[in-house]
Design a protein around this motif. Sequence first.
Motif, PDB file in Angstrom:
ATOM      1  N   GLU A   1       0.834  -1.209   0.000  1.00  0.00           N
ATOM      2  CA  GLU A   1       0.000   0.000   0.000  1.00  0.00           C
ATOM      3  C   GLU A   1       0.871   1.264   0.000  1.00  0.00           C
TER       4      GLU A   1
ATOM      5  N   HIS B   1      -1.505   7.659   7.050  1.00  0.00           N
ATOM      6  CA  HIS B   1      -1.668   6.231   6.776  1.00  0.00           C
ATOM      7  C   HIS B   1      -0.400   5.457   7.182  1.00  0.00           C
TER       8      HIS B   1
ATOM      9  N   HIS C   1       0.090   2.444   9.972  1.00  0.00           N
ATOM     10  CA  HIS C   1       0.734   1.157   9.676  1.00  0.00           C
ATOM     11  C   HIS C   1       1.831   0.865  10.696  1.00  0.00           C
TER      12      HIS C   1
ATOM     13  N   HIS D   1      -8.882  -0.375  10.777  1.00  0.00           N
ATOM     14  CA  HIS D   1      -7.938   0.179   9.796  1.00  0.00           C
ATOM     15  C   HIS D   1      -8.554   0.184   8.397  1.00  0.00           C
TER      16      HIS D   1
ATOM     17  N   ASP E   1      -7.963   2.475   5.084  1.00  0.00           N
ATOM     18  CA  ASP E   1      -7.801   1.895   3.750  1.00  0.00           C
ATOM     19  C   ASP E   1      -8.926   2.318   2.802  1.00  0.00           C
TER      20      ASP E   1
HETATM   21 FE   LIG Z   1      -3.404   0.420   5.134  1.00  0.00          FE
END
Ligand SMILES: [Fe+2]
Length: 126
Positions: free
Chosen positions: A52, A67, A71, A107, A112
């Motif tokens: 990602e 983001h 993570h 998440h 996402d």
């Molecule tokens: Fe993600």
Amino acid sequence: MNEDLHVNIPLMDEKHEEFLTLLSNIRSCEKNEFLPLFKEMIEHTKEHFAFEEELMKKYEFYAKGEHLDEHKNLLGEMEYFYEKAQKLPVFGKSYIDDYAYDKFRRHIINIDSQLAMFFKERGIEL
Ligand SMILES: [Fe+2]
Ligand SMILES: [Fe+2]
């Protein structure tokens, strides 16, 4: 995978699907398989997140920083529980049974899905 967890970007859904399979395998595994499978889940998550992150860089996603932080937190937490589980398996077990799914689900829904929307709005097909 529950319908509400699909972000409708096939390559992202595929990673999420794989994660959920791994998680359900750990939840029902024999004691001696617990740590190896937990480790495998961490490796898979690293790959999933790196994938990602590559896309976010490539397409200059506006909320990349946020983001990436998320993570880092999720992975750090997973690794923390894995380390603890070496000495105290019950600790790792409670993370796997009581927290992992919810963390993952949140998440996808909060973070996402925002990335998936960005791809869709720009007509980026993955
Ligand atoms: Fe993600
Ligand atoms: Fe993801």
